[in-house]
Motif scaffolding. Structure first.
Motif, short mmCIF file in Angstrom:
data_model
loop_
_atom_site.label_atom_id
_atom_site.label_comp_id
_atom_site.label_asym_id
_atom_site.label_seq_id
_atom_site.Cartn_x
_atom_site.Cartn_y
_atom_site.Cartn_z
N LEU A 1 46.60 45.28 45.20
CA LEU A 1 45.19 45.22 45.62
C LEU A 1 44.53 43.91 45.19
CD1 LEU A 1 43.91 48.89 45.04
CD2 LEU A 1 44.34 47.72 47.21
N LYS A 2 45.35 42.95 44.73
CA LYS A 2 44.79 41.67 44.32
C LYS A 2 44.06 41.03 45.51
CE LYS A 2 46.33 38.22 40.99
NZ LYS A 2 45.47 37.08 41.39
N ALA B 1 41.86 41.98 47.20
CA ALA B 1 41.63 42.92 48.31
C ALA B 1 40.17 42.94 48.74
CB ALA B 1 42.09 44.32 47.92
N ARG C 1 45.86 44.83 39.04
CA ARG C 1 46.01 44.72 40.49
C ARG C 1 47.10 43.74 40.89
NH1 ARG C 1 39.75 44.81 42.68
NH2 ARG C 1 39.27 46.95 42.03
N LEU D 1 35.91 48.21 46.96
CA LEU D 1 36.77 48.96 46.05
C LEU D 1 35.91 49.53 44.93
CD1 LEU D 1 39.85 46.58 45.72
CD2 LEU D 1 39.85 48.88 46.69
N ASP E 1 38.27 41.74 41.74
CA ASP E 1 39.24 41.53 40.65
C ASP E 1 38.52 41.01 39.41
OD1 ASP E 1 40.81 42.17 42.67
OD2 ASP E 1 41.79 40.22 42.90
#
Ligand SMILES: Cc1cc2nc3c(=O)[nH]c(=O)nc-3n(C[C@H](O)[C@H](O)[C@H](O)COP(=O)(O)O)c2cc1C
Ligand code: SF4
Ligand code: FES
Lengths: 825, 209, 424
Positions: free
Chosen positions: C8-9, C11, C5, B203, B208
């Motif tokens: 898309l956590k 992800a 997110r 991404l 995250d």
């Protein structure tokens, strides 16, 4: 489509317009004299598609313009069709439509009768701002041997492809590619060959689809349209002949929802070139082609009949009611002979016919639309009465009707059927008595799947082929038994609808062309039916034969026996449209008129009296047939007092009780069912010189027997080992229709024997190979056609082909045949 | 008066009479209705595949696209023969299936090379060199029949623009020079530009936070 | 400001693709809860209260649409719209590829709410990898009893089929999608009747976008209130935004709806390359009227703000053009796309897209006159509002906006016959 809402009013362009709730705005507007232009909209094709966007209008309360072809009206709706916003949108659509249109009107066959031309004039911007190159296609191309396609003119309205998908359901005609590259075509550029495909030329709103038979032949300003009825099959579709210089140059549909729903089959549409065929009988002649004057011919014919006297016989086929009526008068009144028939072999007795004709168990064509269940029995409508095929498909597709098919052989409707039953050739009687039982006592039986489908149906229309009645007396009785088991009499919208072999079979029966019934199906001295006439000629018991519009050597079972019979006859007087093997054996031959030339009435199988009107001039020295018959009768010393077509019809109407009082104006352009002709007028104002008569046949409605326990009710014995049960049918394209119409020639069926995959394997036969199909002695040549859906143990042949005519193998009863390969010597 | 003489009479000086009025036309080939199975000798695997599909959907017609995919996988493109076979199994007309096939960009009704390269030339890729990439692939392939190189509308991978779909897998962002490499790898049967495969891409915002 | 997110956590974790991986992060707990403990109406209520708006383009309330389906016994259907073919959009691809089970769980719960027994994922044929991943995930879900008959012994059934398209943008239009699913050419249908009333096989049908449905498990597990804690009053929740074109870090960013557009383009995506200026951008995919930098950069990224600015959030895909991009060429690319994808069923779209392309081609070849620009604008007006579906409008609106907002640039191009374009 089915049910309609109540009456409402809406406001269109400031005027109040009455409408039926749920109908489309375009249609409501039309009845209010507000014309909204359309291209893709054609209710006959089913649900609107809203594709062309031509019909956009403004509806108060809805921000976006709406397509009036697809907007159901609501009470109080306020609509504007001529505001600037609407005008702007409509002229924008016209401009878009012309972006890729060649504008080659001067050389376009549609010119002068083209919706695109008219709408461009009425709603278009007048000029186009499009200056870039237009799309190009090879043109014109042969879409089929009958229809040319010019893809540059196509405006992609979807009509033709929707017809192919949703009306005829042949699904051969499709849109290919996408976007502005889209074009109308077929798989792999194959020809589009399907029995109704000519309708797309009526549907196309531009010159993209045109008939080869009409291209460059006329312009709208040098033609006129003449309404008549097509008598090339029992459907009796209403047609309009396009006449140029007194000749038919085109046939188009003349929409009659009671008969044809506005469609035509290609037989009726393209079968007009034969009117001027070389083979046409153009004047009276004697044996050996000697042309003679009418006077001499009539004198010779009269002499022949006189010689026969009471030992004369007549067989009537392709004839109007008046002609049939006159022929039977000549037989019965002038010659005192009861021997007259209008069926290829034999048929039910008068009593049975009377029962079958009772109005309460008779269905109208229109009843098919809203039928709960349709039972197709012993016939394939596509071949025997094509337009019914479309009607049945419509009922299934749009109104959710269920279809049950019970036949000897596969039909084109099987795919859409809820239940399909195959009985052995000649097994209809047995099947029917089984079905009647199955219906009465819901236990299982051979016919049970069909019975299940029929049981507690709201309404049932039974479409039955009259040939099942040839199995013997039991068949029709068993059918009546099924009718009573289904309580057809009680349910409205229910009833029987016969599909006869001959176009006007019903009219001829009612006009008295039966061995045991005079006009009106009333009892009379019993004479011989067609089969016994044949036998009696052969034995010498009968001397003179009058043939009116029939060709026994092609159309009747047992060709060999007929050859003997005709050879044995002392005299043969033949009325015929074309020279045939039969006319070649006749002493006197009279020419018949075609349905483009004739003036007379015919009766649709559902009882609708229709008028055939003279539209084109008669070639050669052909005279009106009613007149010839009247004169023949007079020469025989019997004055019919018939001096004109109207007087001929009046005489008929006065004689047939249930025609009483029906006048030519009642029949008009749409016809009238005698069952619906107002009874109190029967014998009243309509025809003063007749005393009141019952509006229905003499009601001898003794309840049908609970069981048809006759000999025929026994299942047919399976064919002997190595042989197959023979089932035959009259192919849509067999006969003069393809032999005498050059444009249709390519459709002439070559004789082929259809049999199941397993039988083919067992007999070591493969598709296309030539075989001989034989029955003790007589045999015909055919090519093998393997078909998955042909039942094991059965094989199919076509009647009426030029070569290998299946009638050569038939003998009026169940036939089983051997199939042998032709070993090349 | 026979039709054509009638015609001459009306239009003596004008257009020629249509031959079909005189002797009639004869189609060069038969029409194509719903074929029967015994007529098309359908390969068993194709037949089983399509029948399996039909059993899963509420309506058999729904399988037309998957069935055409199966035909294309088997023959490389939607051949008339393959379409007839699928039509026989589905009990529809070949015309119906051809009509469907011709609507969709990924179903080919004309022969195409076995290796399929689609280069996106839509807005985002165009901004970042899509056209040049397409030219590079065309040059690398030349007229080798084995390859089918096309420009394509947005493939839904603007994040790796300029990009290409090579044998149904996405790669990008690609330098024009990498076209040559990719084609050579295809010829050699090696894995294509492994490090440029979409699957490998993290991404943009990273893991995250 | 960092991303937020939800969808898309995790992800980045490749294991998320597998059933175990997904369950490891608590996946399918919400499905179990919904199927075991909740009634359709409860689920429906949560969805309606959450204010979740469709992420496929129209931005219509998902819960409301689901509530339009008639109740009762008839066969109903759910279609997940994974056709994602609009230039600039690639978020659904990311969601399906990285977290297929989240979508499947969302579909199963939405189907429960809608009373649908059959569900389909209509995925564009080009997404072969993602379709394979979905096929695998669906197989796992059947295996684990989350799909199929008598799910988790609750006597509720759901059949789910992954249906691959074959390359046609129009199949993303919901009624065209239905025709395609029925095995026909993907042509849009007349509306009404709307799919919710009469859709697939004539039955009531709920159609939602991949991202919309991927939101469902989160809403049902945490509640509508929680969901409304993100985003704005009228645009609750987060949005996976695809940013592409002239930016340093193109890709998908999940952010709360309503954050300044500038942050998305300049901070997250890094803005135009060194020494270049942002000129204009499509805020919601190629169908949305372009906004000039000065018009758009400071707007909050929400449905309402974009609508107010005369454009739309659409599928939430931003395409950025910097000072090197020739707007007339961009207009041509845009028009070409819609011309290529027009299904051809209705006249204004079929012929209007064709005509527009031909005129724009002349413009960039320098073979046009300023009057052609007026004709181009008028043709766009003649298309808008006159078509069967909105594909036509989807070209007419952005092309019209470009001619309007950058007219002088068009005139320059015509004048100078300038066709070159420097690429990033
Ligand atoms: C031409 C056209 C293309 C579309 N393409 C898509 C698409 O690829 N994916 C999508 O989810 N919605 C697409 N839509 C919107 C759908 O018609 C529909 O509104 C949407 O799938 C509903 O789901 P949602 O309410 O969750 O957004 C498209 C609409 C049009 C007019
Ligand atoms: S050929 Fe005629 S009927 Fe068929 S789509 Fe074109 S314009 Fe319509
Ligand atoms: S007639 Fe209404 S859209 Fe074509």
């Amino acid at each position: 489509m089915g049910s309609r809402g109540q009456e409402i009013t809406l406001i269109i362009d400031g005027r109040e317009v009455g409408a039926t709730e749920g109908e489309m705005l375009h249609d409501a507007a039309k009845r209010g004299d507000v014309e909204i232009p359309v291209f893709c909209y054609e209710p006959k094709l089913g649900e609107p598609v809203g594709a062309c966007r031509m019909c956009l209008v403004e509806i108060e309360g809805i921000p976006k313009l709406q397509t009036s072809c697809s907007t159901p009206v609501r009470d109080g709706m306020v609509v504007h069709t001529r505001t600037d916003q609407v005008k702007h949108a409509q002229s924008a659509v016209v401009e878009f439509l012309l972006v890729n249109h060649p504008l080659d009107c001067p050389v376009c066959d549609k010119g002068g009768e083209c919706p695109l031309q008219d709408i461009s004039m009425g709603w278009g911007p007048g000029k186009s701002r499009f200056t870039d190159p237009k799309r190009h296609f090879q043109k014109p191309l042969e879409l089929s041997p009958l229809v040319a396609i010019d893809r540059e003119r196509c405006i992609l309205c979807y009509r033709c492809v929707r017809f192919s998908q949703e009306v005829s359901e042949d699904e051969q005609l499709q849109l290919l590619d996408r976007g502005d590259r889209t074009f109308v075509g077929t798989f792999d550029d194959r020809p589009y060959v399907a029995p109704f495909h000519g309708n797309i030329t009526d549907l196309c709103p531009v010159g993209a689809l045109t008939n080869y038979t009409y291209r460059f032949r006329a312009r709208p300003w040098d033609i006129e349209q003449a309404g008549s009825v097509c008598t090339l099959c029992p459907s009796q579709c209403n047609v309009s002949f396009t006449i140029r210089d007194e000749e038919v140059v085109r046939v188009v549909a003349r929409d009659n929802a009671e008969v044809d729903d506005g469609w035509l089959c290609d037989r009726g549409r393209y079968g007009f070139e034969m009117f001027v065929a070389e083979e046409r009988v153009r004047g009276p002649r004697l044996r050996g082609g000697v042309e003679v004057s009418w006077e001499e011919a009539i004198a010779k014919a009269a002499a022949a009949l006189e010689a026969g006297g009471a030992q004369s016989a007549a067989i009537v086929g392709d004839a109007s009611n008046e002609e049939g009526y006159l022929v039977q008068r000549i037989m019965r009144e002038a010659l005192g002979s009861p021997n007259i028939d209008s069926r290829p072999s034999s048929g039910p007795a008068r009593e049975t016919l009377v029962k079958l004709a009772q109005p309460e168990i008779s269905a109208r064509v229109r009843d098919i639309d809203d039928a709960g269940v349709i039972l197709v029995l012993g016939t394939d409508p596509l071949h025997s009465s094509p337009i019914l095929d479309l009607r049945i498909r419509k009922a299934i597709r749009r109104n959710g009707a269920k279809l049950a098919v019970a036949t000897e052989a596969p039909t084109t409707l099987d795919g859409g059927a809820t239940a399909v039953a195959r009985y052995a050739p000649g097994g209809a009687t047995h099947f029917l008595s089984d079905l009647a039982n199955g219906l009465r006592n819901p236990d299982q039986g051979e016919a049970s799947e069909i019975a299940e489908t029929l049981r507690d149906a709201e309404s049932v229309v039974v479409i039955w082929g009259d040939r099942i009645a040839r199995e013997g007396a039991g068949a029709a009785t068993a059918l009546l038994d099924v009718a009573s088991a289904l309580e057809l009499g009680g349910k409205d919208g229910s009833g029987l609808l016969e599909v006869p072999d001959f176009t006007n079979a019903r009219g001829l029966r009612e006009a008295g062309c039966l061995p045991d019934a005079s006009p009106g199906l009333t009892a009379t001295a019993t004479g011989k039916d067609t089969e016994s006439i044949r036998a009696a000629l052969e034995s010498g018991e009968l001397k003179t034969l009058l043939l009116f519009g029939v060709d026994p050597l092609r159309d009747f079972p047992d060709t060999e026996a007929w050859k003997k019979a005709l050879a044995a006859a002392d005299h043969i007087v033949a009325f015929s449209t074309f020279e045939t093997a039969t006319t070649a054996m006749a002493d006197v031959v009279f020419p018949l008129e075609t349905h483009a030339e004739k003036d007379g009435t015919v009766s649709h199988p559902d009882g609708r009296l229709q008028r055939v009107r003279p539209s084109a001039s008669r070639p050669g020295d052909i005279r009106p047939n009613w007149g010839v018959l009247a004169e023949l009768s007079l020469t025989l010393g019997h004055d019919t007092n018939i001096s004109s077509q109207p007087s001929a019809f009046a005489a008929l109407a006065n004689t047939v009780p249930f025609y009483a009082g029906i006048t030519d104006s009642d029949i008009g352009g749409r016809g009238i069912r005698w069952q619906e002709a107002v009874p109190e007028r029967a014998g009243g104002a309509g025809s003063p010189d007749t005393e009141p008569k019952a509006p229905t046949p003499p009601a001898e409605t003794a309840p049908a027997p609970r069981r048809a326990a006759s000999a025929e009710a026994a299942p047919p014995a399976p064919p002997a080992a190595g042989s197959l049960a023979l089932s035959t049918y009259r192919d849509l394209w067999a006969g003069p229709i393809t032999e005498l119409n050059p444009p249709l020639r390519f459709l002439a069926p070559q004789q082929r024997v259809e049999l199941s995959v397993s039988d083919a394997q067992r007999l070591g036969l493969s598709s296309g190979e030539e075989v001989s199909v034989s029955r003790n002695g007589s045999s015909v040549l055919a090519r093998v056609a393997i078909k998955e859906r042909v039942p094991e143990g059965t094989c199919l042949l076509i009647e009426g082909t030029a070569e290998g005519n299946a009638n050569g193998l038939l003998n009026g009863s169940r036939v089983s045949v051997q199939i042998e390969k032709i070993v090349a010597a | 008066m026979s039709p054509e003489s009638g015609f001459e009479a009306h239009n003596a000086q004008s257009l020629p009479v249509d031959p079909s009025l005189v002797e009639g036309r004869v189609p060069d080939r038969p029409p194509e209705q719903v074929p029967e199975l015994h007529e098309v000798d359908c390969p068993p695997e194709l037949r089983e595949r399509i029948e399996a599909l039909m059993s899963r959907y509420p309506d058999r017609r729904s399988v037309s696209i998957p069935a055409l995919w199966a035909v294309q996988r088997l023959y490389g493109w939607c051949t008339p023969q393959g379409i007839r076979q699928a039509a026989a199994v589905m009990r529809v007309t070949p015309a119906y299936l051809e009509s469907v096939a011709s609507f969709y960009d990924l179903l080919h009704t004309e022969p195409v090379g076995t290796h399929k390269v689609a280069v996106c030339t839509n807005i985002s890729c165009w901004m970042r060199g899509g056209d040049e990439l397409l030219d590079a692939f065309r040059a690398a392939v030349g007229d080798e029949a084995d390859f089918f190189v096309t420009g394509f509308e947005c493939l839904g991978a603007c994040d790796i623009s300029p990009m290409a779909s090579i044998d149904e897998r996405y790669f990008g962002p690609l330098e024009a020079a990498e076209a040559q490499t990719a084609i050579e790898q295809l010829r050699a049967g090696d894995a294509v530009l492994p490090e440029k495969a979409l699957e490998k891409r993290p991404l943009p915002g990273g893991p995250d936070a | 400001m960092p991303e937020t997110r939800l969808l898309l956590k995790n992800a980045e974790d490749p294991a998320l693709r597998t059933l175990d991986g997904y369950k490891g992060y608590g996946g399918y707990a919400t499905l179990e809860k919904a199927y075991r403990e909740m009634e359709a109406e409860d689920v429906l209520k949560e969805l309606e209260d959450s204010g979740l708006r469709g992420r496929g383009g129209a931005g219509f309330s998902m819960g409301k649409k689901a509530s339009f389906l008639p109740r009762g016994e008839m066969q109903k259907y759910l279609c997940c719209n994974a056709d994602e073919s609009e230039p600039g959009a690639f978020k659904d691809r990311e969601l399906m590829q990285r977290n297929p089970h989240q979508l499947i769980e969302g579909i199963a719960i939405a189907a429960l709410a809608a009373g649908a027994g059959h569900a389909f994922i209509f995925i564009r044929g080009e997404y072969d990898l993602q379709a394979d991943i979905l096929d695998m995930a669906v197989a796992e879900a059947y295996e684990a009893g989350y799909l199929g008959e008598d799910i988790l012994g609750t006597r509720r059934d759901l059949q789910l089929i992954v249906h691959r398209g074959a390359g046609a943008y129009i199949c993303g239009e919901e009624t065209a999608l239905l025709d395609a699913l029925e095995g026909k050419r993907g042509n849009p249908r007349l509306k009404p009747p709307f799919p919710a009333v009469q859709g697939l096989y004539g039955g009531p049908t709920l159609i939602n976008n991949v991202e919309t449905l991927s939101n469902v498990p989160h809403i049902v597990s945490n509640g509508a209130e929680w969901f409304r804690g993100f985003g704005t009053e009228q645009s609750p929740g987060t949005k996976v935004v695809s940013v592409s074109g002239c930016v340093r870090r193109p890709g998908n960013y999940e952010v709360e709806l309503g954050i300044p557009t500038r942050e998305l383009i300049m901070d997250l995506a890094g803005g135009p390359a060194e020494g270049h200026e942002l000129k204009a951008f499509y805020p919601g995919g190629s169908s949305s009227p372009v906004l000039k930098a000065e018009e758009g950069l400071d707007l909050p990224y929400s449905f309402e703000a974009m609508a107010e600015a005369g454009s739309m959030l659409g599928s939430g895909s931003i395409i950025v053009a910097d000072d090197r991009v020739s707007i007339p060429h961009m207009a041509l690319r845009t028009a070409r796309f819609y011309h290529h994808e027009s299904c051809g069923k209705c006249t204004p779209c079929r012929e209007g897209t064709n005509w527009t392309v031909k005129m724009l081609e002349r413009v960039v070849r320098g073979e046009a006159t300023p009057m052609d620009l007026d004709i181009i604008s008028s043709v766009q007006e003649n298309i808008i509002g006159h078509c069967l579906c909105v594909l036509g409008d989807s070209m007419a609106m952005p092309v019209g906006a470009m001619v309007r907002k950058f007219r002088e640039e068009f005139e320059v191009v015509i004048a100078e016959n300038q066709t070159e374009l420097v690429t990033a």
